[in-house]
Every structure is written in C-alpha cells, then in structure tokens.
Write a protein that holds these residues in place. Sequence first.
Motif, PDB file in Angstrom:
ATOM      1  N   ARG A  80     -93.247 -74.827  31.213  1.00  0.00           N
ATOM      2  CA  ARG A  80     -92.236 -74.034  30.495  1.00  0.00           C
ATOM      3  C   ARG A  80     -91.601 -72.977  31.395  1.00  0.00           C
ATOM      4  O   ARG A  80     -90.495 -72.516  31.119  1.00  0.00           O
ATOM      5  N   VAL A  81     -92.330 -72.544  32.445  1.00  0.00           N
ATOM      6  CA  VAL A  81     -91.779 -71.642  33.447  1.00  0.00           C
ATOM      7  C   VAL A  81     -92.198 -72.149  34.814  1.00  0.00           C
ATOM      8  O   VAL A  81     -93.194 -72.861  34.950  1.00  0.00           O
ATOM      9  N   THR A  82     -91.435 -71.794  35.839  1.00  0.00           N
ATOM     10  CA  THR A  82     -91.771 -72.212  37.193  1.00  0.00           C
ATOM     11  C   THR A  82     -92.883 -71.324  37.754  1.00  0.00           C
ATOM     12  O   THR A  82     -93.212 -70.274  37.195  1.00  0.00           O
ATOM     13  N   ARG A  83     -93.445 -71.732  38.867  1.00  0.00           N
ATOM     14  CA  ARG A  83     -94.478 -70.929  39.519  1.00  0.00           C
ATOM     15  C   ARG A  83     -93.921 -69.576  39.937  1.00  0.00           C
ATOM     16  O   ARG A  83     -94.595 -68.553  39.816  1.00  0.00           O
ATOM     17  N   TYR A  84     -92.693 -69.586  40.436  1.00  0.00           N
ATOM     18  CA  TYR A  84     -92.063 -68.325  40.850  1.00  0.00           C
ATOM     19  C   TYR A  84     -91.890 -67.405  39.647  1.00  0.00           C
ATOM     20  O   TYR A  84     -92.171 -66.206  39.723  1.00  0.00           O
ATOM     21  N   GLU A  85     -91.405 -67.950  38.547  1.00  0.00           N
ATOM     22  CA  GLU A  85     -91.214 -67.148  37.342  1.00  0.00           C
ATOM     23  C   GLU A  85     -92.541 -66.618  36.823  1.00  0.00           C
ATOM     24  O   GLU A  85     -92.645 -65.454  36.414  1.00  0.00           O
ATOM     25  N   ALA A  86     -93.573 -67.461  36.840  1.00  0.00           N
ATOM     26  CA  ALA A  86     -94.886 -67.034  36.370  1.00  0.00           C
ATOM     27  C   ALA A  86     -95.425 -65.891  37.225  1.00  0.00           C
ATOM     28  O   ALA A  86     -95.971 -64.917  36.701  1.00  0.00           O
ATOM     29  N   ALA A  87     -95.279 -66.016  38.552  1.00  0.00           N
ATOM     30  CA  ALA A  87     -95.754 -64.960  39.448  1.00  0.00           C
ATOM     31  C   ALA A  87     -94.998 -63.656  39.192  1.00  0.00           C
ATOM     32  O   ALA A  87     -95.595 -62.566  39.180  1.00  0.00           O
ATOM     33  N   ALA A  88     -93.685 -63.758  38.983  1.00  0.00           N
ATOM     34  CA  ALA A  88     -92.886 -62.564  38.698  1.00  0.00           C
ATOM     35  C   ALA A  88     -93.283 -61.950  37.364  1.00  0.00           C
ATOM     36  O   ALA A  88     -93.400 -60.721  37.244  1.00  0.00           O
ATOM     37  N   TYR A  89     -93.488 -62.784  36.362  1.00  0.00           N
ATOM     38  CA  TYR A  89     -93.929 -62.302  35.061  1.00  0.00           C
ATOM     39  C   TYR A  89     -95.242 -61.542  35.178  1.00  0.00           C
ATOM     40  O   TYR A  89     -95.399 -60.445  34.627  1.00  0.00           O
ATOM     41  N   ILE A  90     -96.211 -62.153  35.862  1.00  0.00           N
ATOM     42  CA  ILE A  90     -97.532 -61.545  35.984  1.00  0.00           C
ATOM     43  C   ILE A  90     -97.453 -60.199  36.696  1.00  0.00           C
ATOM     44  O   ILE A  90     -98.124 -59.230  36.305  1.00  0.00           O
ATOM     45  N   SER A  91     -96.626 -60.112  37.725  1.00  0.00           N
ATOM     46  CA  SER A  91     -96.467 -58.843  38.446  1.00  0.00           C
ATOM     47  C   SER A  91     -95.912 -57.764  37.523  1.00  0.00           C
ATOM     48  O   SER A  91     -96.406 -56.629  37.499  1.00  0.00           O
ATOM     49  N   MET A  92     -94.895 -58.118  36.749  1.00  0.00           N
ATOM     50  CA  MET A  92     -94.276 -57.146  35.846  1.00  0.00           C
ATOM     51  C   MET A  92     -95.203 -56.777  34.690  1.00  0.00           C
ATOM     52  O   MET A  92     -95.227 -55.638  34.231  1.00  0.00           O
ATOM     53  N   GLN A  93     -95.983 -57.727  34.213  1.00  0.00           N
ATOM     54  CA  GLN A  93     -96.947 -57.443  33.140  1.00  0.00           C
ATOM     55  C   GLN A  93     -98.008 -56.455  33.618  1.00  0.00           C
ATOM     56  O   GLN A  93     -98.409 -55.556  32.863  1.00  0.00           O
ATOM     57  N   THR A  94     -98.445 -56.621  34.854  1.00  0.00           N
ATOM     58  CA  THR A  94     -99.431 -55.703  35.415  1.00  0.00           C
ATOM     59  C   THR A  94     -98.879 -54.293  35.488  1.00  0.00           C
ATOM     60  O   THR A  94     -99.548 -53.322  35.117  1.00  0.00           O
ATOM     61  N   ILE A  95     -97.644 -54.184  35.940  1.00  0.00           N
ATOM     62  CA  ILE A  95     -96.990 -52.871  35.993  1.00  0.00           C
ATOM     63  C   ILE A  95     -96.835 -52.300  34.591  1.00  0.00           C
ATOM     64  O   ILE A  95     -97.090 -51.108  34.345  1.00  0.00           O
ATOM     65  N   GLY A  96     -96.427 -53.138  33.653  1.00  0.00           N
ATOM     66  CA  GLY A  96     -96.255 -52.691  32.277  1.00  0.00           C
ATOM     67  C   GLY A  96     -97.538 -52.165  31.672  1.00  0.00           C
ATOM     68  O   GLY A  96     -97.541 -51.146  30.968  1.00  0.00           O
ATOM     69  N   GLY A  97     -98.646 -52.844  31.942  1.00  0.00           N
ATOM     70  CA  GLY A  97     -99.929 -52.384  31.435  1.00  0.00           C
ATOM     71  C   GLY A  97    -100.304 -51.013  31.970  1.00  0.00           C
ATOM     72  O   GLY A  97    -100.755 -50.140  31.222  1.00  0.00           O
ATOM     73  N   LEU A  98    -100.085 -50.808  33.264  1.00  0.00           N
ATOM     74  CA  LEU A  98    -100.382 -49.512  33.873  1.00  0.00           C
ATOM     75  C   LEU A  98     -99.511 -48.415  33.286  1.00  0.00           C
ATOM     76  O   LEU A  98     -99.982 -47.305  33.008  1.00  0.00           O
ATOM     77  N   LEU A  99     -98.242 -48.727  33.054  1.00  0.00           N
ATOM     78  CA  LEU A  99     -97.334 -47.753  32.451  1.00  0.00           C
ATOM     79  C   LEU A  99     -97.772 -47.405  31.028  1.00  0.00           C
ATOM     80  O   LEU A  99     -97.622 -46.260  30.586  1.00  0.00           O
ATOM     81  N   GLY A 100     -98.325 -48.390  30.324  1.00  0.00           N
ATOM     82  CA  GLY A 100     -98.800 -48.143  28.971  1.00  0.00           C
ATOM     83  C   GLY A 100     -99.932 -47.133  28.935  1.00  0.00           C
ATOM     84  O   GLY A 100     -99.968 -46.252  28.058  1.00  0.00           O
ATOM     85  N   VAL A 101    -100.852 -47.233  29.891  1.00  0.00           N
ATOM     86  CA  VAL A 101    -101.960 -46.285  29.971  1.00  0.00           C
ATOM     87  C   VAL A 101    -101.438 -44.893  30.315  1.00  0.00           C
ATOM     88  O   VAL A 101    -101.841 -43.888  29.698  1.00  0.00           O
TER      89      VAL A 101
END
Length: 224
Positions: A80-101
């Motif tokens: 449903r997403v490419t490897r590049y898109e998945a890697a970019a998503y995961i990077s942004m999700q990690t940042i988002g989680g840190l911002l949430g804390v």
Amino acid sequence: MKTKLTHRLFAEVLGTCILTASVVGSALMADRMTDIPALVMLCVAVSCAAALFVLLELLGPISGGHFNPAVSLAMCLQGRVTRYEAAAYISMQTIGGLLGVVLVHGMFDLPAVSLGVQARTGLSIWLAETASTFGLVFAILFGLRFRPQSVSAIVGIYVLSVTLFAASSFANPATTMARALTATLAGIRPTDVPAFIIAQFLGAMLAVGLARWLTSPSALTAQR
C-alpha cells in the motif's frame, strides 16, 4: 488523487503527536486526580481510543492514518506504500511522538523531557505487546478490506478494549520511544524499549501473514 508526500508526512507528525499526548496526558491527569489504578487505566483507554477515532476520521483521508511504525511496516508489506514512503512515515511518526511528550510536559509544567523510570520487561509483557500489536494491525487490515467505512470505529473500539484487557498495550514503536522520555506513570525505562519494539514489529508481521493466508485465493471454496 493522492495527497503530496509532504502533506502526508505532516499529517503523520501531527497525528502521532496528538495520539501520544492523549496517552501521556491522560495518564498524568488521572494519576493526579485519583489513587485508583483501575480509574487511571480507564481514563487512558478512553482518551486514546477517542483521540485515535478522531484522528483517523480527519487525517486518515490525507495520509492513511498510520500514526504508528508497525502500521506503516504492515502497509509496506501489503504494497500500500513504498519502502521509501514507509521509511519517511516512520521517521515523522517518531518525531511526532517526541513532540507529543514535550507538549504534555509543557502543559503540566514539567521539564521538556525526563528519562522513563517505569520498569516494563519480561516474557509476559513482551507477549502482551506482540498480541496487542497483532490485534491492532489485524483490525486495520481486515477493516480496510471488509468494512472500509468503519475502520475508524473498528480501530478505536479495539484500542479501547486492548488497553483494558492486555498486560501491556503500547502497540506503537513511535509512542514507545517517546514514552522513554517521560518519568510520569506513562513512561518506560529506555533499556526496556528495544524488546518492546521487536515484539511490536513481530506482532505486525504476524498479522500481515495471517491476513494474507485468510484472504488468499486458496481460502475460497468453489460454489456448486
């Protein structure tokens, strides 16, 4: 028409930030208001499930509403997403989680970050993380296939349930890493994080494997 990647990534940052804040913030608020563990857990479950439902409804049409590296991995394995898109998503999700804390700590007048002190380790906890993440990804995949209009409700209800019945239900590598940076009740010791993430990704891969088997052409019986 597919939304631009930059917009999708922003949606993932925002969604993961709010989702993480809903967990950490509700745990902190409930812990300050009551000494009854069951009520604290109920508050966290309701807050997380409600936030996830809203986020999936509003941001899902933009980015797909992953907000979770385990989900992005599953979507990549499903094509449903490419490897590049998945890697970019995961990077942004990690940042988002840190911002949430950081956001929650700011709202409660706490230091921006503080190392987690809650010990969360052991076979039973790892099993719970594998099972809870398996169920989450399974609910998403089968919801998308059979009840696409109800995915938000399906996932929200599942999260509400699993938070109340599982021994551990982080079920999200991004929020797991973020929760290592809070010394509140919602935190986790940094040393316990790697095992959690391994269990979560294992659960996601098992869900993908089972979904493929249950919906494969060989699973269909010929009509007579």
